[in-house]
Design a protein around this motif. Structure first.
Motif, PDB file in Angstrom:
ATOM      1  N   TRP A 260     -36.086  -7.533 -34.677  1.00  0.00           N
ATOM      2  CA  TRP A 260     -34.637  -7.352 -34.693  1.00  0.00           C
ATOM      3  C   TRP A 260     -34.191  -6.499 -33.521  1.00  0.00           C
ATOM      4  O   TRP A 260     -33.200  -6.818 -32.859  1.00  0.00           O
ATOM      5  CB  TRP A 260     -34.182  -6.703 -36.011  1.00  0.00           C
ATOM      6  CG  TRP A 260     -34.216  -7.679 -37.137  1.00  0.00           C
ATOM      7  CD1 TRP A 260     -35.009  -7.657 -38.235  1.00  0.00           C
ATOM      8  CD2 TRP A 260     -33.418  -8.853 -37.242  1.00  0.00           C
ATOM      9  NE1 TRP A 260     -34.784  -8.729 -39.041  1.00  0.00           N
ATOM     10  CE2 TRP A 260     -33.791  -9.503 -38.441  1.00  0.00           C
ATOM     11  CE3 TRP A 260     -32.437  -9.453 -36.440  1.00  0.00           C
ATOM     12  CZ2 TRP A 260     -33.206 -10.682 -38.866  1.00  0.00           C
ATOM     13  CZ3 TRP A 260     -31.868 -10.603 -36.885  1.00  0.00           C
ATOM     14  CH2 TRP A 260     -32.246 -11.221 -38.074  1.00  0.00           C
TER      15      TRP A 260
ATOM     16  N   THR B 116     -34.396  -8.538 -30.449  1.00  0.00           N
ATOM     17  CA  THR B 116     -33.381  -9.597 -30.432  1.00  0.00           C
ATOM     18  C   THR B 116     -32.025  -9.025 -30.074  1.00  0.00           C
ATOM     19  O   THR B 116     -31.323  -9.539 -29.195  1.00  0.00           O
ATOM     20  CB  THR B 116     -33.324 -10.262 -31.815  1.00  0.00           C
ATOM     21  OG1 THR B 116     -34.594 -10.760 -32.121  1.00  0.00           O
ATOM     22  CG2 THR B 116     -32.297 -11.379 -31.815  1.00  0.00           C
TER      23      THR B 116
ATOM     24  N   ALA C 286     -32.009  -8.120 -26.499  1.00  0.00           N
ATOM     25  CA  ALA C 286     -31.925  -9.287 -25.593  1.00  0.00           C
ATOM     26  C   ALA C 286     -30.524  -9.869 -25.593  1.00  0.00           C
ATOM     27  O   ALA C 286     -29.928 -10.099 -24.528  1.00  0.00           O
ATOM     28  CB  ALA C 286     -32.934 -10.345 -26.031  1.00  0.00           C
ATOM     29  N   LEU C 287     -29.993 -10.086 -26.785  1.00  0.00           N
ATOM     30  CA  LEU C 287     -28.666 -10.697 -26.841  1.00  0.00           C
ATOM     31  C   LEU C 287     -27.624  -9.773 -26.256  1.00  0.00           C
ATOM     32  O   LEU C 287     -26.731 -10.201 -25.502  1.00  0.00           O
ATOM     33  CB  LEU C 287     -28.305 -11.063 -28.289  1.00  0.00           C
ATOM     34  CG  LEU C 287     -29.166 -12.158 -28.911  1.00  0.00           C
ATOM     35  CD1 LEU C 287     -28.757 -12.404 -30.355  1.00  0.00           C
ATOM     36  CD2 LEU C 287     -29.034 -13.439 -28.120  1.00  0.00           C
TER      37      LEU C 287
ATOM     38  N   ALA D  50     -27.895  -9.637 -22.612  1.00  0.00           N
ATOM     39  CA  ALA D  50     -27.445 -10.919 -22.046  1.00  0.00           C
ATOM     40  C   ALA D  50     -25.929 -10.961 -22.021  1.00  0.00           C
ATOM     41  O   ALA D  50     -25.325 -11.397 -21.022  1.00  0.00           O
ATOM     42  CB  ALA D  50     -27.998 -12.075 -22.879  1.00  0.00           C
ATOM     43  N   LEU D  51     -25.333 -10.498 -23.118  1.00  0.00           N
ATOM     44  CA  LEU D  51     -23.878 -10.432 -23.108  1.00  0.00           C
ATOM     45  C   LEU D  51     -23.402  -9.513 -21.999  1.00  0.00           C
ATOM     46  O   LEU D  51     -22.387  -9.784 -21.344  1.00  0.00           O
ATOM     47  CB  LEU D  51     -23.360  -9.927 -24.452  1.00  0.00           C
ATOM     48  CG  LEU D  51     -23.247 -10.988 -25.543  1.00  0.00           C
ATOM     49  CD1 LEU D  51     -22.885 -10.352 -26.869  1.00  0.00           C
ATOM     50  CD2 LEU D  51     -22.199 -12.018 -25.149  1.00  0.00           C
TER      51      LEU D  51
ATOM     52  N   VAL E 236     -24.755  -9.103 -19.160  1.00  0.00           N
ATOM     53  CA  VAL E 236     -24.784  -9.844 -17.899  1.00  0.00           C
ATOM     54  C   VAL E 236     -23.480 -10.623 -17.734  1.00  0.00           C
ATOM     55  O   VAL E 236     -22.865 -10.633 -16.672  1.00  0.00           O
ATOM     56  CB  VAL E 236     -25.971 -10.838 -17.879  1.00  0.00           C
ATOM     57  CG1 VAL E 236     -25.943 -11.686 -16.623  1.00  0.00           C
ATOM     58  CG2 VAL E 236     -27.271 -10.090 -17.995  1.00  0.00           C
TER      59      VAL E 236
ATOM     60  N   LEU F  76     -29.709  -7.910 -16.964  1.00  0.00           N
ATOM     61  CA  LEU F  76     -30.614  -9.062 -16.998  1.00  0.00           C
ATOM     62  C   LEU F  76     -32.055  -8.584 -17.055  1.00  0.00           C
ATOM     63  O   LEU F  76     -32.882  -9.138 -17.784  1.00  0.00           O
ATOM     64  CB  LEU F  76     -30.379  -9.940 -15.764  1.00  0.00           C
ATOM     65  CG  LEU F  76     -31.102 -11.272 -15.783  1.00  0.00           C
ATOM     66  CD1 LEU F  76     -30.708 -12.087 -16.997  1.00  0.00           C
ATOM     67  CD2 LEU F  76     -30.829 -12.059 -14.524  1.00  0.00           C
TER      68      LEU F  76
ATOM     69  N   THR G  36     -32.808  -7.698 -20.433  1.00  0.00           N
ATOM     70  CA  THR G  36     -33.056  -8.911 -21.220  1.00  0.00           C
ATOM     71  C   THR G  36     -34.482  -9.390 -21.034  1.00  0.00           C
ATOM     72  O   THR G  36     -35.185  -9.724 -21.991  1.00  0.00           O
ATOM     73  CB  THR G  36     -32.097 -10.024 -20.770  1.00  0.00           C
ATOM     74  OG1 THR G  36     -30.796  -9.483 -20.657  1.00  0.00           O
ATOM     75  CG2 THR G  36     -32.090 -11.155 -21.758  1.00  0.00           C
TER      76      THR G  36
ATOM     77  N   ILE H  72     -37.343  -9.866 -23.794  1.00  0.00           N
ATOM     78  CA  ILE H  72     -38.027 -11.149 -24.041  1.00  0.00           C
ATOM     79  C   ILE H  72     -39.535 -10.992 -23.894  1.00  0.00           C
ATOM     80  O   ILE H  72     -40.319 -11.546 -24.679  1.00  0.00           O
ATOM     81  CB  ILE H  72     -37.457 -12.222 -23.094  1.00  0.00           C
ATOM     82  CG1 ILE H  72     -36.039 -12.582 -23.581  1.00  0.00           C
ATOM     83  CG2 ILE H  72     -38.319 -13.463 -23.080  1.00  0.00           C
ATOM     84  CD1 ILE H  72     -35.286 -13.462 -22.667  1.00  0.00           C
TER      85      ILE H  72
END
Lengths: 166, 628, 488, 462, 112
Positions: free
Chosen positions: A9, A12, A15-16, A19-20, A22, A35, A38, A42
């Protein structure tokens, strides 16, 4: 909730979220940094999934090489939040809506898969080790491996053609 | 009978010679060829006639014209009493008119002169074809052929647009009739599978009554066109635009009687179709009286004769309608003589007057041109039905038959006859009596016409006088009706069907007496009235209506010609544009779509990707959420 | 052998002409080639139907079961003769016309001839389609290059219009191909059985193509414009020969192949055609331009052929077949006159003409004959055709409107007389106008070609038997085929 | 295999030739000779002569079909070199590199025509795409070229992402990247509801392939890229590359979608509909011949998609024929276009007078594209329509397609109209006789294939 | 973790990448978003690979794959991504040289 789940979790969300970052960040440099975060998240997932070699490669190739290249270019061009081109609000909104729709549609489509309960958990297994990967790569996947050299060659030629000053 | 092909062949050869070599032949040669070919064919006709009289009748077949397997149309000639009689009339009167023309048309340029004779020969050829044909198709060929020649000859002086208008009108009116004829032929074919007279007349059992009525009516439509009956008569007066001999030949003596010939030929069909008979009679009678009323107030010498032709044709149809086939044919014959005579006489007058046709500008011509005068008078007497002259016999026969059918119709017919007498003598008196009303210059040039003109006049006058004696009525001298006897094989069947109720001789005597008396009174009245004082004022009131031909031309113009042209304009200017606009609209909308659609290609990556995403979403939705 | 010659002579001479530069030799060669073709076609006429000289059946596309199958049957004889006859006449009649790049002009003309020949002889659907298009392409170039003021748009409209039709036909042909057991041969097509809805769809797809080509109102709007704008030599071919492709197509490829729909929609189409005939005649009455007038009259005439065709009677069918020939001859005659007038006076407007009969009696006489042939006067060839067609319509048993059809269609006889006579009057009669005052009669070559046409008009008008004999057998075969299928 | 290895080697050879000599025509001659060798060896493989015996582990299989297509592609490239080789030299200074990139692309072509594994499809397509991005941007000073290159690159990578997601989902469903590993599952699931991962994956894969063949609504890159790229490279990518990707698409469809085609038909028909509609309609209004050709290539793609729609013998044979017909004609048209000073329709005005040979051959090529009989294009379209009609469903689509084909006549014939019927002074670069001869030969081939298409198609079976 | 979680995570990441492509104008950022998409794919591949590997471990005979293919595919994706990056950045730099902008909408000569 065991440790791997917690880690899942955390990674995740990281990462999300990054990413948002970015996508949303106004300053390109921040985007690059997000990034990189992220990629790290990952890579963390990779480790959780027993893909140790890929995790390392990901960090070295992506976070290390590629992202540095990006950063380098951005620095070179001296891009920052002030010169960052912005789309109109409506287009942005439309973009978000479209992305969201796509997400919802794909998820709605495939959430009912028969295999949905199949797990992908940290457990035994050593396929992610460099030795096993190497064996497979140079046995079964030797042809694509060799062919990808052509890809590199062409990319190299291309970079020269495009990048070199006349 | 074996020579029969020569009859139409001579005129055809004459046509070809004159037509093709018109630039090389001189006028006299043209005249010789033109008239000679008709004379030759007249001689052959005579031979044929006597052959027929001796009982040699039959069908001569030459080649197959159209062959459709089961159904074939031979190119064949019918040689019998009826056709041989018509042959004589056509070639005989035709020859006289040709002869007359050599002089009458002499002032034309040589090539036009040749053209004239070529047309005339072609006409005779077509007419012979019409009469000789052994089936309806050959008849139709001649039928349209004479229409063509009529067109060509009416428009002979093609520089004048009104003349060519008249020609067009004639052809088109005829075509309307031809349409009926044509459909009748198809109807016959569909019932009998043949158009040969022999086959058709012998298979009456294949027709239902309706078939017969419709067929005969359609044939009659054809006849109204060609023979200028109501409602298709208006072309005939206009056809007077052609040279006068043409009017004499085509528009009086021969072509216009084609309708009578056709019905007489198909008499058996008509005899079985009572409805049609009545209609024919009524139309014929109506035309007879109607045209006569118009003729009362016409001032153009040829127009008067034209309307009188229409009127006389009406009598012939009346005859057919009441079953007096022989009477009709008889009247055709006598009419051919006296009407040709009258026309040629009028031509002689016009010739003398230097082209003037208005009788108000004539007067007192009798003393200048005695031969014309006398012959014209004979013609008038004949047409008026003065006893002893040919018209008397034929008209009397018709009226007698009419009386036996319906006394009312008889009265109307008699009234028409009186009108005829009146306008003819109005014409005669105005033209030949009284004092000359033309210009001085014209008066100076007045003279009797040359021999080529007067000889035919004299011959025709003799015929117009004596022609009637082939048909002396029963009540005067039993069994003296040579024509009836001659033609009896043709009409025998019909007679059986119709049943013959001859009138009492006393009644006939009485009728004849009354009619003769009345006619003589009318003649005397007219003569005396117009010999003294010509009818030169513009007519007023009802007279004006008559002078303007009941405004029928205007009526047709308003209810048919104008709407058709209006519709044409509408089609051309509105519908045609609309259809084209729609068709082009497809192209335009493609263009328009192209202009709009290319805006999708905004040049911006973001929008391209957006469209792609929308596409992906749609495909997913389709594939997963809209499955059957 | 004959089919191959008929195809190859114009094809190769056409291609060869591209290389010839001298204008006079181009004209001579073109004329020569077309005369040779005519000779071959005449020889073909003399061969018995079904003779081996008239059949070519060679391997072409084995994978598609499509063969180079050409055969001259009765209708083929008539139409190949028409094609072969019309080209020399056209060449002779227009020999006075001067064209820029004349070698290309004549070469394309000959290529058109090759295409037309192919269409009329093909017995294989794909081959038929091939030639169908091939006949169109050279015409497109001819009209667009040598035409009048608005030639480019007008020709393009014509091209696209007919192309749409032929593509629809192609889809139908392919569909039928699969239902004929993957075979393009016409014999295989005869055995096709379809469900009624599919049959109807295929019928309309094919029919639209042919209707555009004919053209049938309301698909006709390309035609007057194209005729007006095309060089007259091309117009002659277009209206004399090319529009027959439509009628021909229906007879060969629709009637025996899809008889069910052919019967079913016969009435609809007949009404359409009749309204079209009357409409075209009415419009023709309003025209001032000679070319447009003839164009609309052609629409009316073709309409009659359609009416007769759908009557499905022997008389009608055979009438159509010979009328295709007759109408071709007659209308070419009309065009020759129009061309002569245009060349001589520089105008086609009837309102500016007049009095030609005084100045050019030869032209006048020939025009009168041709014009009367055009309105089917007896003893001209068109009478035979129209008589048989009307008779066929009247005798039709497949419709209950036969009488109404005959009467309505026959109305155009009158209307035709109206506009034709008006045309004659305005062009030939009356006093001379400014443009016609100074003139002489037509040239010798025009006269010769017109005389040939008039000769044909009269010959086939008086003695049509040879022509009828040629088509007789085929009509029986076709009709029996159609009724057979109906029986099934 | 011969083709893949030799073309890769030739790419390297070209790179070195650029180092060794600066004489551009020498480089070009090397490329031509190399290509002939490549073509020869590929044909030799078709006859069974393999130079290399490499165990591909089932990832590739070299069948007649793919090899035949390779031959067509190489032969087309040869013609392309002969016609437009000189113009390659004019794009920029890196002549040897351009040729090298073209050889690499050919290597990619050879891969995608014989892949058995989605991995090789992916790599093959990337090997094709990456050099194309570069060639598109080869005219570095030209902002249009820059723009095209950037757009192509961004959208190309985007579609790569979609393709990879598709492949991944398929892998998730089947556990395999092999076509023969996917197909049984697809087939097996015929009655049961399909595994949704698999279907989603196939759908995404379909979309990315649709992008590559520029099918609507994923076609947007095409006009801009084709327009912006140096014409000489547009010619190459619009023809050989596009056809190759179609063959790959067909192969993929055959392997992975084949038995389930019913489930895909509605999507394919919508794609065809949109592609034909947008391609044809938009092309109508274009003022530049080059851009018109870009849209026309979309329209042609719509026709080629019929091969997927009606998946049968006709489709497979047809695609080969279509590829040949379309490539040859378009190469010819582009070769002439490149010689023109002005790319607009007006620029062609009067070409028929000034350059009759060019105009005549161009006409033949345009007629072929329009699908007029006697040219190869007719049979190409014919096979596509036949494939669709044989399929038996959705006949309306075929009718729609032919109507679109009629629209296509509009823009193709506009060029013809300009050349022949409009007056003008079409300016061209100097035309060598050799160029004309090659054009004539090319036109001859187009017509030959238009009369005897089996000359080509028989190669599939013998 | 159930595989669904990974799928949703990966798709979310993928869609974030797509959204980025949709909403940004900076060519470099767009390119980075594409990299996010590729990484989402990579993550999912690895997860699938793991899933298959566990199935393989449970019953090697029945399994289609040991799962190693997935990881190797990731490897190739990285290869390609690297190549793309080199070319992509070169293109962006080239454009920047000519226009001094990285705005994808800045160059808009090709449209309609």
């Amino acid at each position: 909730m065991n440790i791997s789940q917690i880690l899942f979790w955390i990674l995740t969300v990281l990462a999300l979220g990054s990413a948002l970052g970015v996508v949303l960040s106004k300053n390109p440099v921040y985007s690059v940094l997000c990034l990189i975060v992220t990629f790290f998240a990952i890579s963390g997932h990779y480790i959780l999934l027993n893909a140790q070699f890929l995790a390392i490669v990901n960090i070295i190739v992506y976070a290390g090489a590629i992202m540095v290249l990006f950063l380098f270019v951005i620095m070179l061009m001296n891009l920052n939040a002030e010169v960052e081109p912005q789309k109109s609000k409506i287009l942005k909104f439309a973009g978000f809506i479209a992305g969201l729709c796509l997400f919802l549609v794909i998820v709605a489509a495939i959430k009912n898969a028969e295999a949905k309960t199949q797990a992908a958990q940290l457990a035994g297994g050593d396929i992610g080790l460099i030795k096993n990967l190497g064996t497979a790569l140079f046995n079964d996947y030797v042809l694509p491996f060799e062919i990808s050299s052509v890809l590199f060659l062409s990319a190299m030629v291309g970079a020269v053609v495009i990048g070199k000053k006349e | 009978m074996n020579l029969i092909y020569l009859v139409p062949l001579f005129p055809l050869v004459g046509f070809l010679l004159n037509g093709l070599c018109r630039n090389y032949l001189n006028k006299s040669l043209v005249g010789i060829i033109g008239s000679g070919s008709i004379l030759a064919s007249f001689i052959v006709s005579l031979i044929v006639f006597f052959d027929v009289k001796a009982g040699h009748t039959g069908v001569v077949s030459y080649f197959e014209f159209i062959n459709l397997g089961k159904f074939a149309i031979p190119f064949a000639f019918q040689v019998d009493q009826l056709s041989s009689l018509f042959l004589l009339i056509i070639t005989g009167v035709g020859f006289l008119i040709h002869l007359y023309s050599t002089s009458y048309m002499h002032e034309e340029e040589s090539q036009h002169f040749a053209r004239y004779f070529a047309y005339l020969n072609l006409f005779v050829f077509s007419m012979l074809l019409l009469v000789l044909g052994a089936n309806y198709v050959i008849m139709f060929i001649g039928w349209e052929g004479v229409g063509l020649c009529s067109y060509l000859l009416i428009g002979y002086w093609f520089k004048s647009i009104p003349y060519t208008n008249a020609a067009n009108k004639a052809f088109i009116m005829n075509r309307i009739g031809d349409l009926g004829f044509l459909i009748a032929i198809f109807w016959i074919i569909s019932k009998v599978g043949s158009v040969n007279y022999t086959d058709v007349f012998s298979s009456l059992n294949k027709f239902s009554t309706t078939d017969l009525v419709v067929i005969t009516l359609l044939l009659f439509v054809g006849a109204t066109g060609k023979s200028a009956q109501i409602p298709l008569y208006t072309w005939l007066p206009d056809a007077m635009a052609g040279p006068t001999p043409v009017s004499a030949l085509i528009h009086a003596a021969t072509m216009v009687t084609a309708g009578i010939y056709m019905i007489a030929r198909s008499n058996i069909l008509y005899s079985h179709a009572h409805v049609t008979m009545h209609i024919v009679a009524v139309i014929g009678l109506a035309t007879a009286v109607f045209a006569a009323t118009i003729a009362l107030k016409q001032n153009d010498i040829k127009k008067v004769l034209a309307y009188s032709t229409v009127s006389q044709l009406g009598y012939m149809f009346l005859a057919l309608g009441v079953g007096a086939y022989t009477g009709a044919v008889f009247h055709v014959m006598t009419h051919a003589f006296f009407k040709a005579l009258l026309f040629l006489g009028s031509g002689s007058v016009i010739h003398a007057m230097g082209g003037e046709q208005d009788i108000r500008k004539m007067g007192g011509l009798g003393k200048y041109m005695p031969v014309t005068h006398i012959t014209f008078l004979i013609g008038c007497l004949a047409i008026a039905g003065i006893p002893g002259f040919s018209g008397f016999f034929s008209k009397d026969e018709i009226l007698a038959h009419t009386f036996s059918e319906s006394p009312v119709m008889y009265c109307i017919g008699l009234f028409g006859a009186l009108l005829t007498a009146f306008y003819m003598f109005r014409l005669y008196a105005t033209t030949f009596k009284g004092s000359f009303r033309g210009t001085h210059d014209q008066e100076h040039h007045l003279h009797e016409s040359p021999a080529a003109i007067t000889i035919p006049l004299i011959i025709l006058a003799v015929l117009a006088f004596a022609g009637g004696y082939v048909g002396i009525p029963e009540f005067i001298k039993p069994d003296a009706h040579a024509l009836d006897n001659f033609l009896s094989p043709i009409f025998a069947e019909s007679k059986k069907v119709l049943g013959n109720h001859p009138l009492e001789h006393n009644t006939e005597w009485m009728l004849t007496g009354i009619s003769t008396l009345l006619i003589v009174i009318v003649v005397v009245t007219a003569w005396s009235k117009f010999a003294k004082k010509a009818d030169v004022e513009d007519p007023q009131g009802f007279g004006k209506v008559l002078a303007n031909k009941w405004y029928i031309d205007e009526l047709y113009d308003a209810i048919i010609v104008k709407p058709v042209y209006g519709l044409g304009r509408f089609c051309n200017n509105v519908l045609e544009k609309l259809v084209d606009w729609i068709i082009n609209g497809v192209g335009r909308s493609v263009q328009y779509g192209s202009r709009q659609l290319r805006l999708l290609q905004s040049g911006q990556v973001g929008s391209y990707v957006l469209f792609m995403i929308i596409g992906i979403v749609l495909f997913f939705v389709m594939q997963f959420f809209f499955k059957k | 052998m004959v089919p191959v010659l008929l195809l190859l002579i114009p094809l190769f001479s056409g291609l060869a002409l591209f290389a010839v530069k001298n204008e006079n030799s181009v004209k001579t060669l073109a004329l020569l080639s077309s005369i040779v073709t005519l000779a071959v076609a005449l020889y073909g006429m003399t061969c018995a139907n079904g003779s081996e000289y008239l059949i070519v059946n060679k391997e072409w596309l084995p994978a598609l079961n499509s063969r180079f199958h050409m055969e001259i049957d009765g209708m083929g004889k008539v139409l190949t003769l028409l094609t072969a006859l019309s080209f020399p006449i056209v060449f002779a009649a227009t020999s006075g016309n001067r064209y820029e790049d004349s070698n290309r002009f004549y070469a394309l003309m000959l290529l058109t001839q090759a295409g037309l020949m192919g269409v009329f002889m093909a017995m294989d659907a794909l081959l038929f389609y091939f030639f169908w298009e091939l006949a169109l392409i050279p015409v497109y170039f001819l009209c667009s290059h040598w035409g009048g003021e608005r030639r480019i748009q007008v020709t393009f409209k014509f091209f696209v219009y007919t192309f749409v039709g032929s593509l629809l036909m192609l889809t139908a042909l392919i569909y039928l191909y699969f239902h004929a057991g993957q075979n393009f041969d016409i014999k295989a097509f005869y055995n096709i059985k379809l469900t009624s809805s599919k049959d109807a769809l295929m019928f309309w797809l094919m029919f639209v193509a042919f209707a555009i080509k004919m053209p049938l109102v309301p698909f006709h709007t390309w035609q007057p414009d194209t005729y007006e704008q095309s060089p007259t030599a091309v117009t002659m071919i277009l209206s004399g020969v090319m529009v027959k492709m439509g009628v021909f197509g229906v007879i060969r490829w629709v009637a025996p192949v899809l008889p069910i729909s052919f019967y079913q929609y016969g009435d609809t189409i007949t009404w359409m055609a009749i309204i079209g005939m009357i409409y075209a005649s009415l419009v023709a009455m309003q025209q001032d331009d000679l070319k447009r007038l003839v164009a609309y009259s052609s629409i009316a005439h073709i309409g009659l052929m359609v009416v007769a065709l759908f009557a499905t009677t022997k008389s009608g069918m055979q009438g159509v077949m010979i009328q295709m020939f007759n109408h071709g001859i007659n209308i070419i005659g009309m065009w020759i006159v129009v061309n002569a007038i245009e060349q001589k006076f520089g105008t086609r407007k009837m309102s500016q003409l007049g009095g030609i009969a005084q100045k050019a009696p030869g032209l006048a006489i020939l025009l009168v004959i041709v014009a009367f042939a055009n309105i089917a006067l007896p003893l001209t060839n068109a009478f035979i055709g129209e008589f048989m067609m009307f008779n066929g319509v009247f005798a039709s048993t497949v419709t209950s409107f036969n009488v109404a059809f005959t009467v309505c269609a026959a109305l155009t006889i009158i209307l035709a007389a109206v506009y034709t006579l008006k045309m004659l009057q305005k062009v030939l009669f009356g006093e001379t106008s400014a443009v016609t005052a100074q003139t002489t009669d037509i040239s010798f070559s025009v006269k010769v070609s017109l005389v040939i046409i008039v000769g044909a008009i009269l010959l086939f008008g008086v003695y049509p038997k040879p022509m009828l004999g040629v088509t007789n057998e085929l009509v029986d075969v076709l009709l029996s085929k159609m009724t057979l299928t109906m029986g099934k | 295999m011969n083709a893949i290895i030799i073309s890769a080697i030739l790419g390297v050879v070209m790179m070195y030739s650029g180092v060794l000599t600066k004489n551009t025509s020498a480089i070009r001659n090397v490329a031509i000779v190399g290509l002939i060798v490549l073509l020869g060896l590929n044909m030799a493989e078709g006859c069974g002569y393999q130079l290399f015996h490499i165990n591909t582990k089932g990832m590739m299989s070299f069948e007649k079909y793919g090899l035949l297509f390779n031959s067509i592609a190489f032969a087309s490239t040869l013609i392309y070199f002969l016609l437009s080789g000189r113009d390659v030299e004019k794009v920029g200074v890196y002549v040897a590199e351009y040729f090298a990139l073209i050889f690499f692309i050919l290597c990619g072509v050879a891969i995608v025509t014989s892949f058995n594994s989605l991995l090789l499809l992916f790599i093959g397509i990337e090997i094709i795409s990456i050099p194309l991005y570069i060639l598109t941007g080869a005219d570095k000073r030209n902002l249009k070229s820059n723009e095209a290159s950037l757009k192509y690159f961004l959208m190309g990578s985007f579609s790569t992402g979609i393709m990879l997601m598709g492949i991944t989902l398929i892998f998730g469903a089947t556990g395999s990247f092999m076509l023969k590993g996917i197909a049984p599952l697809v087939t097996g699931a015929a009655d049961a509801p399909l595994n949704v991962w698999l279907v989603s994956g196939l759908l995404l894969l379909f979309i990315s392939m649709a992008f590559k063949v520029s099918a609507a609504p994923f076609h947007f890159w095409t006009p801009d890229v084709y327009d912006g790229a140096p014409s000489v490279f547009t010619s190459f990518m619009a023809t050989i590359v596009k056809a190759a990707i179609f063959v790959a698409f067909l192969r993929l469809f055959d392997g992975a979608y084949g038995e389930m085609k019913g489930a895909w038909q509605s999507i394919i028909s919508i794609t065809i509909l949109l592609t034909l509609f947008i391609g044809n309609i938009t092309a109508v209004f274009q003022q530049s011949v080059k851009r018109m050709l870009a849209y026309s290539s979309i329209a042609q793609a719509g026709f080629m998609l019929f091969a997927l729609f009606g998946f049968n013998d006709f489709a497979k044979e047809g695609i080969i024929l279509y590829a040949a017909a379309y490539s040859l004609a378009t190469i010819g048209i582009f070769a002439i276009l490149i010689k023109m000073k002005d790319y607009t329709f007006e620029g062609y005005n009067g070409l028929g007078k000034s350059q009759p040979v060019l105009a005549a051959t161009n006409t033949i090529f345009l007629l072929s594209l329009a699908g007029i009989p006697l040219t190869a294009g007719f049979f190409a379209k014919y096979y596509m329509l036949a494939a669709a009609i044989k399929n038996g469903t959705q006949f309306w689509l075929v009718i729609f397609a032919v109507l679109c084909a009629a629209v296509s006549v509009y823009y193709y014939f506009r060029v013809i109209q300009s050349m022949y019927f409009k007056t003008g002074n079409a300016e061209t670069a100097t035309i060598t006789p050799a160029f004309k001869y090659v054009l004539i030969v090319l036109a001859g081939i187009v017509i030959l294939l238009g009369v005897f298409p089996q000359l080509l198609l028989n190669q599939m079976y013998f | 973790m159930p595989i669904n979680y990974y799928i949703i995570t990966a798709i979310a990441l993928f869609c974030i990448g797509i959204t980025g492509v949709l909403t940004r104008r900076n060519a470099i950022i767009i390119f980075m978003c594409i990299e996010i998409m590729l990484n989402a794919v990579n993550l999912l591949l690895v997860a699938f690979s793991k899933m298959f590997h566990m199935a393989y471990l449970a019953n090697p005979a029945k399994a289609v794959t040991s799962g190693i293919d997935g990881q190797l595919f990731v490897f190739f994706i990285m290869v390609v991504a690297a190549a793309e990056v080199s070319v992509g950045l070169a293109i962006i730099v080239m454009m920047y040289r000519n226009t001094h902008s990285v705005d994808v909408n800045f160059l808009n000569r090709l449209k309609n």
